[in-house]
Scaffold this motif. Structure first.
Motif, PDB file in Angstrom:
ATOM      1  N   PHE B  47      16.216   6.883   8.649  1.00 29.90           N
ATOM      2  CA  PHE B  47      15.171   7.620   7.948  1.00 29.90           C
ATOM      3  C   PHE B  47      14.640   8.759   8.802  1.00 29.90           C
ATOM      4  O   PHE B  47      14.633   8.664  10.025  1.00 29.90           O
ATOM      5  CB  PHE B  47      13.952   6.712   7.654  1.00 29.90           C
ATOM      6  CG  PHE B  47      14.207   5.546   6.767  1.00 29.90           C
ATOM      7  CD1 PHE B  47      14.111   4.257   7.266  1.00 29.90           C
ATOM      8  CD2 PHE B  47      14.515   5.713   5.430  1.00 29.90           C
ATOM      9  CE1 PHE B  47      14.327   3.161   6.459  1.00 29.90           C
ATOM     10  CE2 PHE B  47      14.737   4.625   4.604  1.00 29.90           C
ATOM     11  CZ  PHE B  47      14.642   3.345   5.128  1.00 29.90           C
ATOM     12  N   LYS B  56       9.531   5.941   2.824  1.00 33.22           N
ATOM     13  CA  LYS B  56      10.962   6.143   2.627  1.00 33.22           C
ATOM     14  C   LYS B  56      11.581   4.759   2.464  1.00 33.22           C
ATOM     15  O   LYS B  56      11.230   3.830   3.184  1.00 33.22           O
ATOM     16  CB  LYS B  56      11.576   6.857   3.841  1.00 33.22           C
ATOM     17  CG  LYS B  56      11.148   8.301   4.007  1.00 33.22           C
ATOM     18  CD  LYS B  56      11.807   9.176   3.002  1.00 33.22           C
ATOM     19  CE  LYS B  56      11.460  10.649   3.182  1.00 33.22           C
ATOM     20  NZ  LYS B  56      12.338  11.336   4.118  1.00 33.22           N
ATOM     21  N   SER B  58      15.250   2.425   1.524  1.00 35.09           N
ATOM     22  CA  SER B  58      16.684   2.325   1.305  1.00 35.09           C
ATOM     23  C   SER B  58      17.036   0.854   1.258  1.00 35.09           C
ATOM     24  O   SER B  58      17.096   0.185   2.291  1.00 35.09           O
ATOM     25  CB  SER B  58      17.454   3.024   2.429  1.00 35.09           C
ATOM     26  OG  SER B  58      18.845   2.841   2.269  1.00 35.09           O
ATOM     27  N   SER B  62      12.414  -0.074   4.628  1.00 37.09           N
ATOM     28  CA  SER B  62      11.448   0.946   4.265  1.00 37.09           C
ATOM     29  C   SER B  62      10.682   1.358   5.507  1.00 37.09           C
ATOM     30  O   SER B  62      10.579   0.601   6.479  1.00 37.09           O
ATOM     31  CB  SER B  62      10.488   0.446   3.176  1.00 37.09           C
ATOM     32  OG  SER B  62       9.714  -0.630   3.669  1.00 37.09           O
ATOM     33  N   SER B  63      10.117   2.562   5.447  1.00 33.81           N
ATOM     34  CA  SER B  63       9.397   3.066   6.605  1.00 33.81           C
ATOM     35  C   SER B  63       8.286   3.981   6.145  1.00 33.81           C
ATOM     36  O   SER B  63       8.389   4.645   5.104  1.00 33.81           O
ATOM     37  CB  SER B  63      10.347   3.822   7.535  1.00 33.81           C
ATOM     38  OG  SER B  63       9.671   4.256   8.695  1.00 33.81           O
TER      39      SER B  63
END
Lengths: 116, 112
Positions: B47, B56, B58, B62-63
């Motif tokens: 990310f 963000k 995927s 997450s982040s």
């Protein structure tokens, strides 16, 4: 695959010998970087290049030199290898030439260097 | 001098657990924060975060970034053994050379 290769992939050498590592890219990007990775230290920048013949030092540049005579190749030289330079060396590129921001760096497969 | 600190340095969990990895930073001129995953080879990009509060995501990863408190977290839900890796946080502190400063990484081990 970011089109980056490194050679050699593994090397064992003796203290005091010169060593050159090669990073080759196929995508014509301007920015290239050399890092070393050691347990407990993460990735540390050795040198970087922002164009042919344009290079600058990173945070751990002592004992290393670099050259970039053409866009696709960035060479890292240990003039007289020492045991403290035993490490894994990664080359990376920033994909600025393809219209990206350039923040993301993409890494080559690495070279494991052992200095006896 | 730019500084990136990751915690914990290592973590062992069981499959199915949720983990949170932390990254705090002190840089002169923040541009972006990046997360990478490294198995027994080169780091691979996960990310890039540039704005506070925008997650963000995927898959199970997450982040999010907090530019006021100068930190980011990486969450992994329903961990699998394939998530075992070193997770690296890096900060781009601006300038025209796109240099990254990396933290020391978090070694995550997921046991079956």
């Amino acid at each position: 695959d970011a089109g980056i290769t490194q050679s050699p992939r593994h090397k064992v050498t003796e203290t005091g010998t010169p060593v050159t590592l090669r990073c080759h890219q196929t995508e014509n990007h301007r920015y290239m970087y050399w890092y070393r990775q050691d347990p407990g230290h993460g990735l540390r920048l050795i040198h970087y290049s922002y164009g042919v013949k344009d290079t600058d030092k990173g945070e751990v540049s002592d004992g290393y030199s670099v050259s970039r005579s053409k866009t696709e190749d960035f060479l890292l030289t240990l003039e007289s290898a020492t045991s403290s330079q035993t490490s894994v060396y990664f080359c990376a590129i920033s994909k600025t030439s393809s219209g990206g921001r350039g923040d993301e760096q993409f890494f080559g497969p690495g070279t494991r260097l052992t200095v006896l | 001098e730019d500084k990136v600190v990751q915690s914990p340095l290592s973590l062992v969990v069981h499959e199915g657990d949720t983990v949170t990895l932390n990254c705090s930073y002190e840089v002169t001129n923040f541009r972006s924060l990046l997360w990478y995953k490294q198995e027994k080879k080169a780091p691979t990009f996960l990310f890039m975060l540039t704005s506070s509060g925008i997650e963000k995501k995927s898959g199970r990863l997450s982040s999010i970034l907090d530019k006021k408190e100068l930190f980011s977290i990486l969450n992994i839900t329903a961990t699998q053994t394939g998530d075992s890796a070193i997770y690296l946080c890096a900060v781009n502190s601006g300038g025209s050379n796109y240099k990254l400063t990396f933290g020391k990484g978090t070694l995550l081990t997921v046991n079956p």
